[in-house]
Design an enzyme around this catalytic site. Structure first.
Site, PDB file in Angstrom:
ATOM      1  N   ASN A 110       0.835  -1.195   0.000  1.00  0.00           N
ATOM      2  CA  ASN A 110       0.000   0.000   0.000  1.00  0.00           C
ATOM      3  C   ASN A 110       0.868   1.243   0.000  1.00  0.00           C
ATOM      4  O   ASN A 110       1.979   1.228   0.534  1.00  0.00           O
ATOM      5  CB  ASN A 110      -0.847   0.039   1.282  1.00  0.00           C
ATOM      6  N   LYS A 130      -5.416   3.264  -6.076  1.00  0.00           N
ATOM      7  CA  LYS A 130      -5.360   2.493  -4.829  1.00  0.00           C
ATOM      8  C   LYS A 130      -5.025   3.423  -3.664  1.00  0.00           C
ATOM      9  O   LYS A 130      -5.573   3.283  -2.562  1.00  0.00           O
ATOM     10  CB  LYS A 130      -4.315   1.378  -4.961  1.00  0.00           C
TER      11      LYS A 130
HETATM   12  O1  KPL Z   1      -6.261  -2.099   0.930  1.00  0.00           O
HETATM   13  C1  KPL Z   1      -6.979  -1.951   1.879  1.00  0.00           C
HETATM   14  C2  KPL Z   1      -6.310  -2.069   3.204  1.00  0.00           C
HETATM   15  O2  KPL Z   1      -6.941  -2.386   4.193  1.00  0.00           O
HETATM   16  O3  KPL Z   1      -5.099  -1.851   3.243  1.00  0.00           O
HETATM   17  C3  KPL Z   1      -8.425  -1.601   1.736  1.00  0.00           C
HETATM   18  C4  KPL Z   1      -8.715  -1.350   0.281  1.00  0.00           C
HETATM   19  C5  KPL Z   1      -8.708  -0.374   2.517  1.00  0.00           C
HETATM   20  C6  KPL Z   1      -9.338  -2.698   2.157  1.00  0.00           C
HETATM   21  O4  KPL Z   1      -9.354  -2.920   3.508  1.00  0.00           O
END
Ligand code: KPL
Length: 306
Positions: free
Chosen positions: A104, A190
């Site tokens: 992320n 994202k």
């Molecule tokens: O990618 C996610 C995360 O929790 O890191 C989401 C899209 C928010 C889904 O929980």
């Protein structure tokens, strides 16, 4: 989409023992690839894997042999671990190694790219597959593939092969896989979801689905407006209405999940705040933009100690 019929046999290194890494490792092994793990303490690991159809099977992984050059490494580690992970792998990387990051947030590529040799290529994969590791006393890991998803793969360096040989194996493991020439717009999409859902759920300590409640609407709207302003300036314009719809869809589809940031907070682990909201604020500074909603959210998260 990648052709899913032909299988490939490759020596894969998968780094860490997170859910997405182990899911990929199990599925790669199942379709015939050789897979070894890179763990903090080199050791073998057994994974008890429950597939989407409820069937179970066992996988065993050995650590990467100390003298073998690494050709393909899947590196789904947290953003804050990505740089040190590449530094650890570096002495073993083949001259033309392919490294696939998946995490992320943004802001890691800038520090990693300069470390690589001219023929070592960096890729990024983003996935919507759901997987988790069940807590348990049994030796090994209990891995559950909880939601079917899809994945997008793109090269970071211009001029990389748009259809690398390892994409076929990834397609079978965590496909359907879309191979794109420019992954950045996908990473910004994202980022949008992560910078709205993650800090909000972690701060308020709520499941994702709670964000659908009306008392969160005005704050989410402000965060989205500000994000769209920044994304436009950064060259990744977002369609606000479509982004809002997608946000609501993800909130609904993952209603009973805890976001990764809430999970990290509850487990007392470092969070990816610096690479999500922190990245957004650093980018805003670069464009002389004020994003008061994100700045306040960042401050509240810091005050709450994560
Ligand atoms: O990618 C996610 C995360 O929790 O890191 C989401 C899209 C928010 C889904 O929980």
């Amino acid at each position: 989409m990648i052709d899913s019929h032909s299988s490939t046999h490759q020596d894969w290194l998968v780094v860490g023992q997170g859910a997405i890494g182990l899911l990929t490792a199990c599925q790669l092994q199942q379709q015939g690839s050789s897979v070894r793990l890179w763990l903090r303490q080199p050791a073998s690991l057994t994974v008890h894997f429950r597939a989407l159809d409820g069937s179970s099977r066992h996988h065993r992984f050995e650590p990467w042999p100390a003298s073998q050059p690494i050709q393909i490494a899947f590196i789904p580690v947290k953003a804050y671990d990505a740089l040190s992970c590449i530094q650890q792998l570096q002495p073993l990387l083949a001259e033309d190694a392919c490294l696939i990051l998946s995490h992320n947030g943004l802001g890691t590529l800038e520090t990693i790219q300069p470390l690589l040799k001219p023929k070592q290529h960096l890729w990024f994969l983003t996935t919507t597959h759901g997987a988790y590791i069940e807590p348990g006393n049994q030796a090994g890991r209990q891995l559950v593939h909880s939601g079917a998803g899809n994945s997008v793969l793109g090269a970071i360096q211009a001029g990389s092969d748009p259809r690398p040989s390892f994409a076929k194996a990834l397609n079978l493991a965590i496909g359907p896989l879309l191979s794109v020439t420019d992954i950045k717009p996908y990473l910004w999409q994202k980022l949008l979801l992560n910078c709205l859902i993650n800090p909000m759920t972690a701060l308020h300590q709520v499941h994702n689905g709670e964000l659908a409640k009306p008392h969160f609407t005005s704050e989410l709207t402000q965060l989205l407006d500000e994000f769209c302003l920044l994304a436009e300036r950064a060259g990744y314009p977002q369609d606000k209405a479509a982004a809002w719809q997608q946000l609501q869809q993800v909130i609904t589809q993952t209603a009973s999940n805890r976001s990764s940031m809430l999970q990290d907070r509850l487990a007392g682990r470092q969070t990816e705040l610096e690479f999500i909201t922190g990245f957004v604020l650093r980018e805003a500074q670069r464009f002389d933009l004020l994003l008061p909603g994100h700045a306040q959210l960042y401050q509240l998260c810091q005050d709450a100690g994560f």
